[in-house]
Every structure is written in C-alpha cells, then in structure tokens.
Design a protein around this motif. Structure first.
Motif, PDB file in Angstrom:
ATOM      1  N   GLY A 132       0.775  -1.237   0.000  1.00 46.66           N
ATOM      2  CA  GLY A 132       0.000   0.000   0.000  1.00 46.66           C
ATOM      3  C   GLY A 132       0.801   1.279   0.000  1.00 46.66           C
ATOM      4  O   GLY A 132       0.226   2.370   0.137  1.00 46.66           O
ATOM      5  N   HIS A 133       2.107   1.188  -0.205  1.00 50.35           N
ATOM      6  CA  HIS A 133       2.951   2.380  -0.192  1.00 50.35           C
ATOM      7  C   HIS A 133       3.112   2.962  -1.600  1.00 50.35           C
ATOM      8  O   HIS A 133       2.952   2.263  -2.603  1.00 50.35           O
ATOM      9  CB  HIS A 133       4.324   2.055   0.390  1.00 50.35           C
ATOM     10  N   GLU A 134       3.435   4.243  -1.652  1.00 48.99           N
ATOM     11  CA  GLU A 134       3.746   4.923  -2.914  1.00 48.99           C
ATOM     12  C   GLU A 134       5.258   4.913  -3.077  1.00 48.99           C
ATOM     13  O   GLU A 134       5.985   5.361  -2.195  1.00 48.99           O
ATOM     14  CB  GLU A 134       3.226   6.356  -2.873  1.00 48.99           C
ATOM     15  N   VAL A 135       5.752   4.422  -4.219  1.00 48.41           N
ATOM     16  CA  VAL A 135       7.192   4.260  -4.406  1.00 48.41           C
ATOM     17  C   VAL A 135       7.601   4.794  -5.772  1.00 48.41           C
ATOM     18  O   VAL A 135       6.965   4.488  -6.791  1.00 48.41           O
ATOM     19  CB  VAL A 135       7.623   2.777  -4.321  1.00 48.41           C
ATOM     20  N   HIS A 136       8.667   5.576  -5.777  1.00 45.64           N
ATOM     21  CA  HIS A 136       9.238   6.104  -7.019  1.00 45.64           C
ATOM     22  C   HIS A 136      10.713   5.710  -7.045  1.00 45.64           C
ATOM     23  O   HIS A 136      11.486   6.124  -6.182  1.00 45.64           O
ATOM     24  CB  HIS A 136       9.092   7.626  -7.077  1.00 45.64           C
ATOM     25  N   ALA A 137      11.091   4.887  -8.028  1.00 46.35           N
ATOM     26  CA  ALA A 137      12.489   4.506  -8.217  1.00 46.35           C
ATOM     27  C   ALA A 137      13.103   5.422  -9.266  1.00 46.35           C
ATOM     28  O   ALA A 137      12.509   5.649 -10.323  1.00 46.35           O
ATOM     29  CB  ALA A 137      12.589   3.050  -8.644  1.00 46.35           C
TER      30      ALA A 137
END
Length: 231
Positions: free
Chosen positions: A28-33
């Motif tokens: 449920g997390h927002e992740v930007h690589a």
C-alpha cells in the motif's frame, strides 16, 4: 501509506529496485524509483555529483512529494544525503542501505582506499565499468542475479565519484536509518559509526550482501516500511 523515493548505487538504475518496489506497493505504499543521470536509460547524459543531487531534488519537487522517505544504496548515499538536507520539510526520513554518506568537502573516492577505482577511471575514459563476476562472490547473490547486475549495469560517470559533497549542516540533523549488510563486513563507515553510537541514527543489520535489493528484496522492503514509522 508512506511515500518512498529509492535510488540505487553505482552502475544501476531504477530497474534494480523492481522487486522491492513491488513489495512496497503491494503493502500500500507509494514508491518512485529513480535512475540518476548518466546511468541506465539516462546513459550518455553528462553528470557530476551535484547533477545527481539535483536529479533527486528535482524528482521530489516534480512529483510534489511531501513526508518522503528517501532511500540511497551504496554510492547513491552520497547524493541522497545531500538531497535529504536540501528538500527541507519535505523529508520524513532518509535510509542509507549499506551506503557511503556525504562528508562536506569530500568526494566518494575520498571516503576509502580507492586507487583501484581511480586507475579504472583512467583506463576507461573517465568511467567506472561494472565489476567482474568474481567480485560479487560471497554476497548472497545467485549466478542469475550477478549476470543481470553486470549485463544491465552501465559504466558509472567518474565525475560523480570525484566531486566533493556540499553540506550546510551536520549529518546528525537528519532523521536517519542505516542498514548494514553483514556479508560486506560489519564495520560502519565514518561518521556513521559515531552517529549510531550516539543514538542519533537507527542501525538495522541484514545478514546478506551489498546488493540486498536483489538478494533479500522482501526483507529490505519490510525494513524500509518499518523505518518509515520512526519519529
């Protein structure tokens, strides 16, 4: 839900985080690589260390992110630590994954005996090529993972390694977690050792090698999620 921006170390791009990103998003997390200039799909873009710092700051501002947990692995701890300072109240926490950390006025190459890297830069037109397969032995990686790191990795621009870091304040002011990968040795780099000993930074140990996003992605994702709950 936590917002993460994750940055890989030398030779690697956003792709290195694929399994960790999947785990975090599944929770449920927002992740930007983020791929840094000169690496992965940005290969060929001129880059120095301050370019990489600006890459990170620009990405956070472009996405309008706040309460960000900023994650840096290996080399990228140096620009990530500087970017963490520069984004001000957008930062919730910074996590250094078996990483170098910035020291004002010092470069990545100044932080350890690095003559072999300087020699490689001289021999390869100012770029640091990915390591040989044997150099990844004993780090908890499968043969397939080693092949992927080498095959998909790109030569690392040397100016990012030799330019000095610029910090306005001591690292002690950053809310931080340091993840030490024990197969790469249990000694903490300076000044991380002092910050951990003084209780200012949290220390988490992983029984794996220097590339835990490949060797232990689920465990690393759990550690990142747990770090985001620290005040």
């Amino acid at each position: 839900m936590t917002r993460f921006v994750v940055v890989a170390g030398a030779w690697l791009g956003a792709w290195a985080w694929d399994e960790v990103v999947s785990e975090l998003r599944g929770a449920g997390h927002e992740v930007h690589a983020l791929s840094l200039s000169g690496l992965a799909e940005k290969q060929g873009v001129p880059a120095g260390q301050q370019t990489h710092v600006q890459d990170i700051v620009d990405e956070i501002e472009r996405l309008g992110l706040r309460d960000v947990v900023l994650v840096g692995h290996s080399y990228s701890g140096v620009p990530v630590g500087q970017a963490a300072e520069r984004i001000g109240d957008r930062l919730a926490r910074v996590v250094f994954v078996d990483a170098n950390v910035p020291v004002d006025g010092e470069s990545f190459l100044d932080s350890f005996p690095s003559d072999f890297i300087r020699k490689s830069l001289d021999e390869n037109g100012g770029y640091w090529p990915p390591l040989d397969p044997a150099d990844y032995a004993g780090q908890g990686l499968t043969d397939e993972q080693i092949t992927r790191i080498i095959t998909d990795g790109t030569p690392h621009p040397g100016a990012t390694l030799s330019e000095p870091a610029v910090l306005a304040h001591p690292l002690a002011g950053l809310p931080a977690t340091y993840v030490k990968c024990l197969l790469d040795g249990d000694e903490l780099p300076a000044p991380v050792d002092e910050l951990v000993a003084s209780g200012l930074w949290e220390l988490v140990r992983m029984d794996t090698g220097h590339w835990p996003m490949f060797s232990r992605p689920r465990e690393l994702a759990r550690i990142l999620a747990e770090s985001s709950t620290r005040s």
